[in-house]
Design an enzyme around this catalytic site. Structure first.
Site, PDB file in Angstrom:
ATOM      1  CG  ASP A   6      95.159  40.183  78.457  1.00 25.58           C
ATOM      2  OD1 ASP A   6      95.647  41.142  79.077  1.00 25.58           O
ATOM      3  OD2 ASP A   6      95.289  40.022  77.225  1.00 25.58           O
ATOM      4  CE  LYS A  68      97.801  46.749  81.364  1.00 25.88           C
ATOM      5  NZ  LYS A  68      97.757  45.593  80.452  1.00 25.88           N
ATOM      6  CD  GLU A 145     100.065  42.533  79.575  1.00 22.58           C
ATOM      7  OE1 GLU A 145     100.680  42.952  78.580  1.00 22.58           O
ATOM      8  OE2 GLU A 145      99.222  43.217  80.180  1.00 22.58           O
ATOM      9  CG  ASP A 168     102.477  41.855  75.157  1.00 26.18           C
ATOM     10  OD1 ASP A 168     101.570  42.333  74.453  1.00 26.18           O
ATOM     11  OD2 ASP A 168     102.303  41.508  76.339  1.00 26.18           O
TER      12      ASP A 168
END
Length: 566
Positions: A6, A68, A145, A168
């Site tokens: 992850d 990211k 994800e 999420d």
């Protein structure tokens, strides 16, 4: 062995599969989460994780975080006198996780399944894959994800014949996905999200409230001061008071100052963020053709969902208490590890068919006839609608628009805007067509999208049968094999800080940070205990170092407590 990773905005972690199910791999400090932070010192030593986080407080110009969010872009991050892309910084995090996995498992790790937000477009997904390759990993699959979390929840928890909504909310991105688990088929019905919404935005609320309360202008702060105040806001967010309020403390001009943001005021300030969350939720339900009451479980994923205000908001939004049976910090990594085991066809893993969807609409630019037969360009014509189950293939018919037109340019686009210029350009195909009157030449355009996020576009001239095919790989951002090998060689001289020294370095960096924050007797005490620890390190006796490290850590804990209670 294929490990699951992850790769998060705020924290990253890895997992592997055992006969007893998926397990988290601890990092070199024995922790389950590795901060997604990179720092490089003057000697080209790379620090990743906790040590980089501590170092960033003292040397913010030599560190980077939150990269990211820039994955797949041309943004450059300057660390000292060196320059890196988001994928190169991510490769350092992945390399560190790879080394920790090899140490923990006692074998070489060369393959991985890496997760990305469901709403990451093709460019961002390919950049993530390149980051893995730069780290020395063969990326077996890029998995969304929420899909990974649903695998962990639906398979690891043995839930069957259920309809999930995976909520999420991580450090920097938000995804919502609706999935069906029916016997051995897990089908993604719809995905939506916001790549620029996450826990960092809630941290900003606490920070902005504190600065406003103490009449501080963020534009007048140095980078070091900004980093310091942000770290204090992050601590406050992660450790709310019993009543749900947030108490932020910081040193201003040598004086400890604090501000308490009540639960009610925090929720009021967060109204705009919660409104942004509602939009993807509504869109996903609409695209899936599902009503809230038809959802069996609301599954929370991402560290930000641990915030009391967020859980309260989710409960109100869906009219029920969400499921938290799987650790929201770890669900994605566990699911990625299960996916890796599926790729290896492990006997202990229930064989499940996974169906995914295309997260964005794919189409082309067209001209539309307006009033007075006027043609207007810059209109978007969808060919593959978002949330179409993949693999999928769709064909649309188009026609020439001018008399004696012999050239046609097909502009391949990705996005949701009705205007072509507002969507992401993936490439073009140019065709030569027979000279004819307007509307007489037909061009059939076929879009084919597969589970590996590869798009093939075929244009066929009906009158001649001529075909032109293009595989969209985003040439502007893709690196050739030679370029990849060259960049790997360039980055190879940058060495990750030795794992056997990591615990010592983290404490020394923490001591350096506290020394800058402390004053008076506490500063003197810090200097004394730090010198004692450095003296033991110089002797290079492992048993004495281990004992001294424990004493030094206890001393730092005591001094930090004194700093905030006196």
């Amino acid at each position: 062995m294929i490990i699951g990773i992850d790769l998060g905005t705020t924290n990253s972690l890895a997992a592997y599969f055992t006969e007893d199910g998926p397990k988290i791999i601890p990092n070199r400090l024995g922790e389950r989460l590795t901060p997604s932070v990179v720092s490089i010192d003057e000697n080209d030593q790379v620090f990743v994780g906790r040590s980089a986080l501590e170092r960033m407080a003292v040397h913010p110009d030599q560190a980077a975080s939150l990269f990211k969010r820039s994955m797949g872009s041309k943004k450059e991050f300057h660390l000292g006198n060196k320059c890196f892309s988001a994928e190169e910084l991510s490769s350092f995090v992945l390399r560190s996780l790879k080394e920790d996995a090899e140490y923990y498992l006692g074998e070489e790790v060369t393959e991985a399944v890496i997760s990305v937000p469901a709403y990451f477009n093709d460019v961002k997904r390919k950049a993530t894959k390149r980051a893995g390759e730069l780290a020395g990993l063969r990326v077996e699959r890029i998995i969304s994800e929420p899909t990974a979390a649903a695998i962990a929840y639906g398979l690891y928890q043995k839930r069957e014949d259920s309809k999930f909504l995976v909520f999420d909310l991580g450090g920097g991105t938000f995804d919502v996905s609706i999935l069906d688990l029916d016997d051995d088929i897990m089908e993604i019905r719809a995905v939506a999200g916001d790549n620029y919404l996450g826990g960092e935005d809630f941290t900003n609320l606490i920070l902005e409230n504190y600065l406003e309360d103490h009449n501080l202008d963020s534009n007048g702060l140095s980078e070091k001061e900004k980093t310091y105040f942000r770290n204090q806001a992050e601590k406050s967010k992660c450790h709310p008071e019993q009543d749900g309020s947030y108490r932020m403390q910081a040193i201003i001009d040598g004086v400890r100052e604090e501000t308490v943001l009540s639960r009610k005021d925090f929720e009021k300030k967060a109204t705009q963020l919660f409104d942004r969350i509602k939009q993807p939720v509504r869109r996903s339900l609409s695209d899936a053709g599902v009503r809230v009451r038809e959802i069996d479980e609301i599954v929370l994923v991402g560290g930000t969902t641990k915030m009391p205000a967020v859980r309260k908001f989710v409960s109100r939004l869906f009219g029920r208490v969400p499921d938290t049976s799987v650790n929201p910090d770890e669900a994605v990594a566990l699911g990625a590890a299960i996916q890796g085991a599926m790729k290896e066809r492990k006997e202990s893993v229930r064989e499940v068919i996974l169906t995914d969807v295309c997260p964005f609409t794919l189409g082309t630019e067209v001209a539309v006839k307006m009033e007075n037969d006027r043609l207007e360009n810059n209109h978007f014509c969808p060919i593959l609608e978002r949330n179409t189950v993949i693999p999928a293939s769709r064909t649309e018919k188009f026609f020439t628009i001018y008399d004696h037109q012999t050239q046609v340019e097909i502009h391949i686009l990705q996005g949701e805007s009705r205007f072509a210029s507002n969507n992401v350009s993936l490439g073009t195909i140019r065709l030569t067509v027979p000279d004819n009157m307007a509307g007489e030449e037909e061009i059939d355009i076929t879009y084919t999208y597969d589970v590996n996020a590869l798009l093939e576009v075929e244009a066929k001239i009906k009158s001649t049968g001529e075909r032109v095919t293009k595989l969209i790989k985003n040439q502007e951002t893709d690196m050739s094999l030679e370029q990849m090998q060259a960049r790997m060689k360039e980055l190879a001289y940058l060495k990750i800080h030795p794992r056997d020294q990591e615990a010592n370095k983290v404490l020394l960096l923490r001591g350096e940070r506290l020394y800058e924050e402390a004053t008076g007797e506490l500063r003197e005490a810090l200097e004394m205990v730090t010198r004692q620890f450095e003296h033991i390190l110089d002797k290079q006796d492992p048993s004495k170092i281990a004992e001294a490290r424990k004493d030094y850590e206890e001393a730092l804990d005591f001094i930090e407590e004194e700093m905030w209670t006196n």
